[in-house]
Write an enzyme that holds these catalytic residues in place. Structure first.
Site, PDB file in Angstrom:
ATOM      1  N   LYS A 187       0.888  -1.167   0.000  1.00  0.00           N
ATOM      2  CA  LYS A 187       0.000   0.000   0.000  1.00  0.00           C
ATOM      3  C   LYS A 187       0.920   1.210   0.000  1.00  0.00           C
ATOM      4  O   LYS A 187       1.631   1.475   0.980  1.00  0.00           O
ATOM      5  CB  LYS A 187      -0.869  -0.059   1.260  1.00  0.00           C
ATOM      6  CG  LYS A 187      -1.506   1.228   1.717  1.00  0.00           C
ATOM      7  CD  LYS A 187      -2.664   1.639   0.839  1.00  0.00           C
ATOM      8  CE  LYS A 187      -3.317   2.895   1.413  1.00  0.00           C
ATOM      9  NZ  LYS A 187      -2.382   4.042   1.481  1.00  0.00           N
ATOM     10  N   GLY A 244       4.758   3.713  10.983  1.00  0.00           N
ATOM     11  CA  GLY A 244       3.937   4.923  10.983  1.00  0.00           C
ATOM     12  C   GLY A 244       3.496   5.276  12.380  1.00  0.00           C
ATOM     13  O   GLY A 244       4.197   4.998  13.357  1.00  0.00           O
ATOM     14  N   SER A 245       2.299   5.843  12.473  1.00  0.00           N
ATOM     15  CA  SER A 245       1.825   6.355  13.757  1.00  0.00           C
ATOM     16  C   SER A 245       1.289   5.231  14.638  1.00  0.00           C
ATOM     17  O   SER A 245       0.937   4.151  14.157  1.00  0.00           O
ATOM     18  CB  SER A 245       0.694   7.354  13.522  1.00  0.00           C
ATOM     19  OG  SER A 245      -0.447   6.672  13.016  1.00  0.00           O
ATOM     20  N   GLY A 248      -2.361   4.490  13.583  1.00  0.00           N
ATOM     21  CA  GLY A 248      -2.465   3.670  12.375  1.00  0.00           C
ATOM     22  C   GLY A 248      -2.048   2.232  12.616  1.00  0.00           C
ATOM     23  O   GLY A 248      -2.750   1.289  12.235  1.00  0.00           O
ATOM     24  N   GLY A 249      -0.912   2.064  13.263  1.00  0.00           N
ATOM     25  CA  GLY A 249      -0.385   0.718  13.492  1.00  0.00           C
ATOM     26  C   GLY A 249      -1.287  -0.096  14.392  1.00  0.00           C
ATOM     27  O   GLY A 249      -1.564  -1.269  14.138  1.00  0.00           O
ATOM     28  N   GLU A 268       5.816  -0.752  13.449  1.00  0.00           N
ATOM     29  CA  GLU A 268       6.787   0.067  14.175  1.00  0.00           C
ATOM     30  C   GLU A 268       6.153   1.442  14.292  1.00  0.00           C
ATOM     31  O   GLU A 268       5.933   2.109  13.289  1.00  0.00           O
ATOM     32  CB  GLU A 268       8.107   0.075  13.397  1.00  0.00           C
ATOM     33  CG  GLU A 268       9.258   0.676  14.152  1.00  0.00           C
ATOM     34  CD  GLU A 268       9.336   2.172  13.963  1.00  0.00           C
ATOM     35  OE1 GLU A 268       8.680   2.912  14.723  1.00  0.00           O
ATOM     36  OE2 GLU A 268      10.051   2.584  13.041  1.00  0.00           O
ATOM     37  N   CYS A 305      11.610   8.188  13.680  1.00  0.00           N
ATOM     38  CA  CYS A 305      11.063   7.364  14.778  1.00  0.00           C
ATOM     39  C   CYS A 305      11.986   7.395  15.981  1.00  0.00           C
ATOM     40  O   CYS A 305      11.570   7.125  17.103  1.00  0.00           O
ATOM     41  CB  CYS A 305      10.930   5.909  14.359  1.00  0.00           C
ATOM     42  SG  CYS A 305      10.255   5.660  12.737  1.00  0.00           S
ATOM     43  N   GLU A 396       4.431  10.691  21.963  1.00  0.00           N
ATOM     44  CA  GLU A 396       5.311  11.263  20.953  1.00  0.00           C
ATOM     45  C   GLU A 396       4.727  12.556  20.364  1.00  0.00           C
ATOM     46  O   GLU A 396       3.560  12.612  19.995  1.00  0.00           O
ATOM     47  CB  GLU A 396       5.497  10.232  19.828  1.00  0.00           C
ATOM     48  CG  GLU A 396       6.570  10.618  18.831  1.00  0.00           C
ATOM     49  CD  GLU A 396       6.783   9.539  17.764  1.00  0.00           C
ATOM     50  OE1 GLU A 396       5.962   8.603  17.682  1.00  0.00           O
ATOM     51  OE2 GLU A 396       7.773   9.637  17.027  1.00  0.00           O
TER      52      GLU A 396
END
Lengths: 530, 530
Positions: A187, A244-245, A248-249, A268, A305, A396
């Protein structure tokens, strides 16, 4: 070099497809303007087609030798090298990142593919184990059993926004899954769809030249979550790679574990990467540490990250000198273009949230330059006591800032370390004396992270055999794995054992006489053919 | 040898505890009578105490050397050996299993602990990797990075009912987690609480003699699900090991992935372990295969995770001879005592469900002996076409039966193979000619299981380095791992890397000069100290 026209279409194996009605355009974050090409969001039909083709291709790709897969990965690197000029140019437009950084990132991407290829050529990564038969064992004979890692199945991969090359279409997850022997459906991240299309062309070109089955690689566009969710929920997909965030993860993880057949998700999701500065180091090195911290915080406009989001400092005389130095560095810094309007807004909102809390003060800020989507470096400050009483400060804030946490003493530093949840990295700055006196702190931090650094900065993740880019939740959804470095390959494999197999039907890795000359464990001993 | 009195109490580290009001008794499945001792179900307070103590003990235990952990595992084996007579006697009462089988299982349990100890003494299992610094690398220096596996944290382990020793309190999960360097909290299976208590005493005795921190081992009793659920949901628990039913394992998995911090669950939930018999093998070996299948089906009264629940046979003349032979074996067999009334009822209900379906016929049945909880061997039969149209026939019926599936041709065999979900094992009986002609079948089955056998039977799981006792869902909740064999240790570890560490602060496994003389990957090459 092959010529390219950006088509805006999806890649279903070697074919292009644009069946949907929804299109989108990328924006140039430096100008705020839309870029010209329209990209077609994949339809659910297209998602299914890509995955069904990936399953078909998997059967053949799984049986490719290590040498064949290695040549394929090297061919991708070669195609990327040929694309360099056009690719970097387009990527600058889509991401606002400087050309130098992107050239470096392209080099990293190619180097990663070649390093993984070298592991395949060497071959021992499959963890081959043999226990030979003992027919006359009492009370019952011991059968012949042979073990190795084999690929899991078609893998869904999500490109990251912050590394448009190294963690995207031909990035670490792709290199890992292809090395493992999995077909992949990527994606593409919608913030750099043109970059993604060029890289997809390079992969397809390499696959064709390497006679790989049609469908081991597909790439789908999508702005909404529909495409990604459909990938995660498709029964033929056997694992997910994501960078990603947290939001999202975690959403992908939650869908994956609720499937009829749950699958592993390697998400991650970033972290704040605490840095602990001990007293003697601060005394002796406050200038160097302040300069290093300022550089690390600003690297990539803080969009890494491994950006150091909190820095714990001791309560000594030199702390004010350190802060003065750090504030100088930051005050003399300038803002820079962030990857997208939403990332820039997220950064600003995050800072506002922190600063609206009366326990937090802003110590210094960089210069706000003209231009779109500017991320301004900033240093915030809080007492350890307040930090410990407010459990949202560990979240974060994605951007070029760090929160200085002032500990009264070693005890308070330990308390902070103990209170931390999972992070990718933790760093200690200390002299030999400091470190000897703070082994407890080291031991606590070891349980919180995947990578522990001494007298360095966490930004800059080396692609090598020993890297762990991972860590306990919420840094990732699977602390047992790394998403950078060659150990990442086995995320996409599982062990299989073969009992009482005739030699001719065994994989070469497990045949008598060790024809591939790999390292194997034979009857419990590590053996390598001469 | 130490003397024992069964107390019925919970083990919280070195202390006994019985704060609850709920007690239960075990039943002798051979007589249906309740055994005399009352066992105290752990309270939630006791669960929390055990886990908090496990966390406290973990810090110290994690730092034990491989030699220290090895001596501890060996000491457990030694204590078990001293218990043998009393332990096996009590276990016969609680499980109805024959003395010979339990002596064998005790030997397996001790052998397992000693094998794992040998892996710890050798030391290379930690997968040590070093990439040395390259200070003059351009454009940026390469840092020194060193990688190894370290223990995850306190682990929750659920004893299984069907292996009261080898998969229970001192079984494979315990050996793995202790070898990995994790403290453990074991939920004893309520069907053999006295056996569990004796084994717990042996572990505690060994821990004391080995100077292990109080709390690396606790054992809690419970009949209801409350105790188990509390273990899975406690934030200090970092992984779960489980062997048992799909229902039980999946329920624990569902709780674990919905925690605030999700944790890995290694649930081995059994399967029906298909056996495919190819034409020439059947022609040449029908007698041997029939006898072997009959033995395998009845082994342990069919209460093995690897029991062959379905057997796919070809459509040739000899098929009827094979069936005649198999029916003879089964008709001459006798029922035997199953582990508990509920398991016996489950077996009967499962058979009834199958036989109530008109597509299924019963071919033969063993003799029903007098006595409680008898499991009667039985052979059922169905056509491949009907099997393929009815998707519930792949569900495990836990007990001594197999369902013969009659395939018209090779095509139908392939269809069945393709339709299978995940299993622990698959077996093919074939001559060399058969196998060469059925490579497709092998390749399909490879994706469905953890262990693939040729010309053997899946019951009898060798404890060795090469074993994979695992497989795709629903056989387990994590196909990337095995629950038997020494590869099971890394279920309870994760990788950590150390960047730029002074030698003195590195674990011995990663120090310069390789003091432990283990196999390491250094700059990508496998190296062993001389």
């Amino acid at each position: 070099m092959f010529k390219f026209n950006i088509s805006g279409r999806n890649f279903i194996g070697y074919n292009r497809s644009s069946k949907g009605d929804t299109t989108f355009q990328a924006k140039n974050p430096s100008t705020g303007e839309g870029l010209i090409t329209s990209y077609y969001e994949a339809t659910l039909d297209e998602v299914n087609q890509a995955i069904e083709l990936a399953e078909k291709a998997f059967t053949g790709y799984r049986e490719k030798t290590g040498q064949e897969k290695a040549s394929f990965l090297e061919a991708i690197a070669e195609e990327l090298a040929q694309l360099e000029e056009g690719l970097v140019g387009l990527c600058v437009q889509e991401t606002g990142l400087p050309e130098g950084r992107l050239k470096g990132e392209l080099g990293r991407t190619m180097g990663q593919l070649r390093l993984f290829a070298s592991v395949l050529r060497e071959g021992s990564w499959v963890d081959a184990r043999i226990d030979f038969a003992v027919p006359d064992r009492k009370p019952s004979p011991r059968p012949d059993i042979r073990y190795m890692q084999k690929s899991l199945g078609p893998v869904g991969i999500f490109g990251a926004s912050n590394f448009p090359l190294a963690f995207s279409v031909a990035g670490g997850d792709t290199a890992s899954a292809l090395a493992a022997g999995c077909s992949i459906v990527v994606k593409a991240h919608p913030s750099h769809p043109g970059t993604s299309e060029l890289v997809a062309m390079a992969i397809n070109e390499a696959a064709k030249k390497s006679n790989m089955p049609d469908g081991i690689f597909s790439m789908l566009h999508g702005v909404s979550n529909t495409v990604g969710e459909a990938i995660v929920q498709h029964p033929l997909i056997k694992a997910i790679g994501f960078t990603g965030s947290f939001k999202g993860g975690k959403a992908l993880y939650d869908k994956a574990v609720r499937r009829k057949e749950p699958i592993p998700v390697y998400a991650e999701m970033g972290s704040v990467n605490p840095i602990f500065i001990l007293s003697n180091a601060l005394k002796e090195q406050y200038k160097t540490i302040a300069k290093g911290l300022s550089d690390s915080v600003q690297m990539g406009v803080g969009q890494f990250c491994t950006n150091p989001g909190i820095t714990i400092v001791p309560n000594i005389n030199e702390t004010s000198l350190f802060k003065e130095e750090l504030n100088n560095c930051i005050s003399n810094s300038e803002s820079a273009t962030m990857l997208s309007a939403s990332i820039q807004e997220g950064y600003e909102t995050g800072l506002k949230r922190l600063k609206s809390n009366e326990i937090i003060t802003s110590l210094s800020k960089g210069e706000q330059k003209e231009g779109h989507n500017q991320g301004v470096p900033e240093i915030l400050s809080v007492s350890a006591k307040d930090f410990l009483s407010e459990n949202t400060l560990e979240e974060e804030v994605f951007g070029p800032s760090t929160l200085l946490v002032h500990a009264q003493d070693g005890e308070e530093m330990l308390k902070i370390a103990k209170s931390l949840h999972g992070h990718l990295t933790a760093t200690i700055h200390g002299t030999e004396e400091d470190l000897q006196a703070n082994v407890d702190l080291l031991k606590i931090l070891e349980r919180k992270v995947g990578r522990l650094l001494i007298n360095g900065f966490p930004t800059g993740v080396e692609v090598c055999h020993s890297m762990v880019h991972g860590g306990p939740f919420p840094a990732t959804t699977d602390s047992r794995m790394t998403s950078v470095g060659t150990a990442a390959i086995t995320r996409f494999t599982r062990p299989i054992c073969f009992q009482n197999f005739p030699d001719v039907l065994l994989p070469d890795e497990l045949k008598d006489g060790n024809p591939l000359k790999i390292l194997r464990m034979e009857n419990g001993k590590y053996m390598k053919a001469d």
